[in-house]
Design a protein around this motif. Sequence first.
Motif, PDB file in Angstrom:
ATOM      1  N   GLU A  41       0.432   2.714  -1.974  1.00 37.08           N
ATOM      2  CA  GLU A  41       0.834   1.706  -1.000  1.00 37.08           C
ATOM      3  C   GLU A  41       1.388   2.353   0.267  1.00 37.08           C
ATOM      4  O   GLU A  41       1.139   1.871   1.372  1.00 37.08           O
ATOM      5  CB  GLU A  41       1.848   0.747  -1.611  1.00 37.08           C
ATOM      6  CG  GLU A  41       1.234  -0.125  -2.684  1.00 37.08           C
ATOM      7  CD  GLU A  41       2.244  -0.946  -3.460  1.00 37.08           C
ATOM      8  OE1 GLU A  41       1.823  -1.953  -4.037  1.00 37.08           O
ATOM      9  OE2 GLU A  41       3.436  -0.581  -3.492  1.00 37.08           O
ATOM     10  N   MET A  44      -1.514   3.492   2.362  1.00 36.98           N
ATOM     11  CA  MET A  44      -2.116   2.358   3.085  1.00 36.98           C
ATOM     12  C   MET A  44      -1.296   2.017   4.328  1.00 36.98           C
ATOM     13  O   MET A  44      -1.850   1.767   5.398  1.00 36.98           O
ATOM     14  CB  MET A  44      -2.242   1.138   2.175  1.00 36.98           C
ATOM     15  CG  MET A  44      -3.341   1.280   1.145  1.00 36.98           C
ATOM     16  SD  MET A  44      -3.734  -0.229   0.218  1.00 36.98           S
ATOM     17  CE  MET A  44      -2.154  -0.709  -0.446  1.00 36.98           C
ATOM     18  N   GLU A  45       0.024   2.007   4.187  1.00 38.13           N
ATOM     19  CA  GLU A  45       0.889   1.707   5.330  1.00 38.13           C
ATOM     20  C   GLU A  45       0.713   2.755   6.430  1.00 38.13           C
ATOM     21  O   GLU A  45       0.583   2.427   7.615  1.00 38.13           O
ATOM     22  CB  GLU A  45       2.352   1.660   4.905  1.00 38.13           C
ATOM     23  CG  GLU A  45       3.286   1.416   6.082  1.00 38.13           C
ATOM     24  CD  GLU A  45       4.758   1.474   5.730  1.00 38.13           C
ATOM     25  OE1 GLU A  45       5.560   1.609   6.671  1.00 38.13           O
ATOM     26  OE2 GLU A  45       5.114   1.408   4.536  1.00 38.13           O
ATOM     27  N   THR A  47      -1.836   4.727   6.955  1.00 38.11           N
ATOM     28  CA  THR A  47      -3.180   4.597   7.522  1.00 38.11           C
ATOM     29  C   THR A  47      -3.221   3.455   8.534  1.00 38.11           C
ATOM     30  O   THR A  47      -3.780   3.602   9.629  1.00 38.11           O
ATOM     31  CB  THR A  47      -4.217   4.368   6.401  1.00 38.11           C
ATOM     32  OG1 THR A  47      -4.231   5.526   5.564  1.00 38.11           O
ATOM     33  CG2 THR A  47      -5.607   4.135   6.960  1.00 38.11           C
ATOM     34  N   ASP A  48      -2.613   2.327   8.196  1.00 42.26           N
ATOM     35  CA  ASP A  48      -2.548   1.201   9.131  1.00 42.26           C
ATOM     36  C   ASP A  48      -1.800   1.588  10.403  1.00 42.26           C
ATOM     37  O   ASP A  48      -2.166   1.189  11.499  1.00 42.26           O
ATOM     38  CB  ASP A  48      -1.864  -0.003   8.492  1.00 42.26           C
ATOM     39  CG  ASP A  48      -2.699  -0.678   7.428  1.00 42.26           C
ATOM     40  OD1 ASP A  48      -3.919  -0.406   7.356  1.00 42.26           O
ATOM     41  OD2 ASP A  48      -2.129  -1.462   6.649  1.00 42.26           O
ATOM     42  N   ARG A  49      -0.767   2.380  10.257  1.00 45.29           N
ATOM     43  CA  ARG A  49       0.080   2.772  11.377  1.00 45.29           C
ATOM     44  C   ARG A  49      -0.593   3.797  12.292  1.00 45.29           C
ATOM     45  O   ARG A  49      -0.441   3.733  13.502  1.00 45.29           O
ATOM     46  CB  ARG A  49       1.385   3.344  10.818  1.00 45.29           C
ATOM     47  CG  ARG A  49       2.484   3.494  11.825  1.00 45.29           C
ATOM     48  CD  ARG A  49       3.732   4.074  11.198  1.00 45.29           C
ATOM     49  NE  ARG A  49       4.360   3.148  10.278  1.00 45.29           N
ATOM     50  CZ  ARG A  49       5.473   3.422   9.601  1.00 45.29           C
ATOM     51  NH1 ARG A  49       6.059   4.595   9.734  1.00 45.29           N
ATOM     52  NH2 ARG A  49       5.987   2.535   8.784  1.00 45.29           N
ATOM     53  N   HIS A  50      -1.339   4.749  11.708  1.00 42.96           N
ATOM     54  CA  HIS A  50      -1.835   5.882  12.481  1.00 42.96           C
ATOM     55  C   HIS A  50      -3.364   5.974  12.580  1.00 42.96           C
ATOM     56  O   HIS A  50      -3.868   6.797  13.335  1.00 42.96           O
ATOM     57  CB  HIS A  50      -1.304   7.199  11.903  1.00 42.96           C
ATOM     58  CG  HIS A  50       0.180   7.305  11.994  1.00 42.96           C
ATOM     59  ND1 HIS A  50       0.847   7.513  13.175  1.00 42.96           N
ATOM     60  CD2 HIS A  50       1.135   7.207  11.032  1.00 42.96           C
ATOM     61  CE1 HIS A  50       2.146   7.559  12.955  1.00 42.96           C
ATOM     62  NE2 HIS A  50       2.348   7.377  11.663  1.00 42.96           N
ATOM     63  N   GLY A  51      -4.093   5.224  11.812  1.00 41.50           N
ATOM     64  CA  GLY A  51      -5.542   5.188  11.957  1.00 41.50           C
ATOM     65  C   GLY A  51      -6.309   6.172  11.093  1.00 41.50           C
ATOM     66  O   GLY A  51      -5.768   6.835  10.211  1.00 41.50           O
ATOM     67  N   GLU A  52      -7.595   6.242  11.392  1.00 43.22           N
ATOM     68  CA  GLU A  52      -8.545   6.990  10.560  1.00 43.22           C
ATOM     69  C   GLU A  52      -8.321   8.498  10.550  1.00 43.22           C
ATOM     70  O   GLU A  52      -8.630   9.164   9.570  1.00 43.22           O
ATOM     71  CB  GLU A  52      -9.966   6.669  10.993  1.00 43.22           C
ATOM     72  CG  GLU A  52     -10.379   5.234  10.688  1.00 43.22           C
ATOM     73  CD  GLU A  52     -10.218   4.882   9.215  1.00 43.22           C
ATOM     74  OE1 GLU A  52     -10.638   5.670   8.352  1.00 43.22           O
ATOM     75  OE2 GLU A  52      -9.651   3.812   8.941  1.00 43.22           O
ATOM     76  N   ALA A  55      -5.821   9.021   7.995  1.00 38.92           N
ATOM     77  CA  ALA A  55      -6.403   8.580   6.723  1.00 38.92           C
ATOM     78  C   ALA A  55      -7.259   9.673   6.105  1.00 38.92           C
ATOM     79  O   ALA A  55      -7.210   9.907   4.892  1.00 38.92           O
ATOM     80  CB  ALA A  55      -7.224   7.316   6.926  1.00 38.92           C
TER      81      ALA A  55
END
Length: 92
Positions: A41, A44-45, A47-52, A55
């Motif tokens: 989790e 996921m947070e 990745t949402d915050r900083h992008g690919e 990721a």
Amino acid sequence: MAEPTRPADAGAPLTVRYFAGARAAAGRTEETASAGRSLDELVMELTDRHGERLAAVLTVASFLVDGVTCHDRRAPLTAGATIDVLPPFAGG
């Protein structure tokens, strides 16, 4: 008897520290995160915050939780824990 582990969202925020390529991808050395009861989790947070770009690093990174290697990405994180993000290092 030991106290039960509390989920991260039940108290102090997590501290996330980035090293090497993870630091470059995140654009910072450290940040806090309040969401995520597990490493999955948290990933996921972040990745949402900083992008690919981040990721891609998180997919191959190793994680230390309070200095201990974490192999179970679904295990609950303790409130206030420090998470070290360690991408693969060249030559090691």
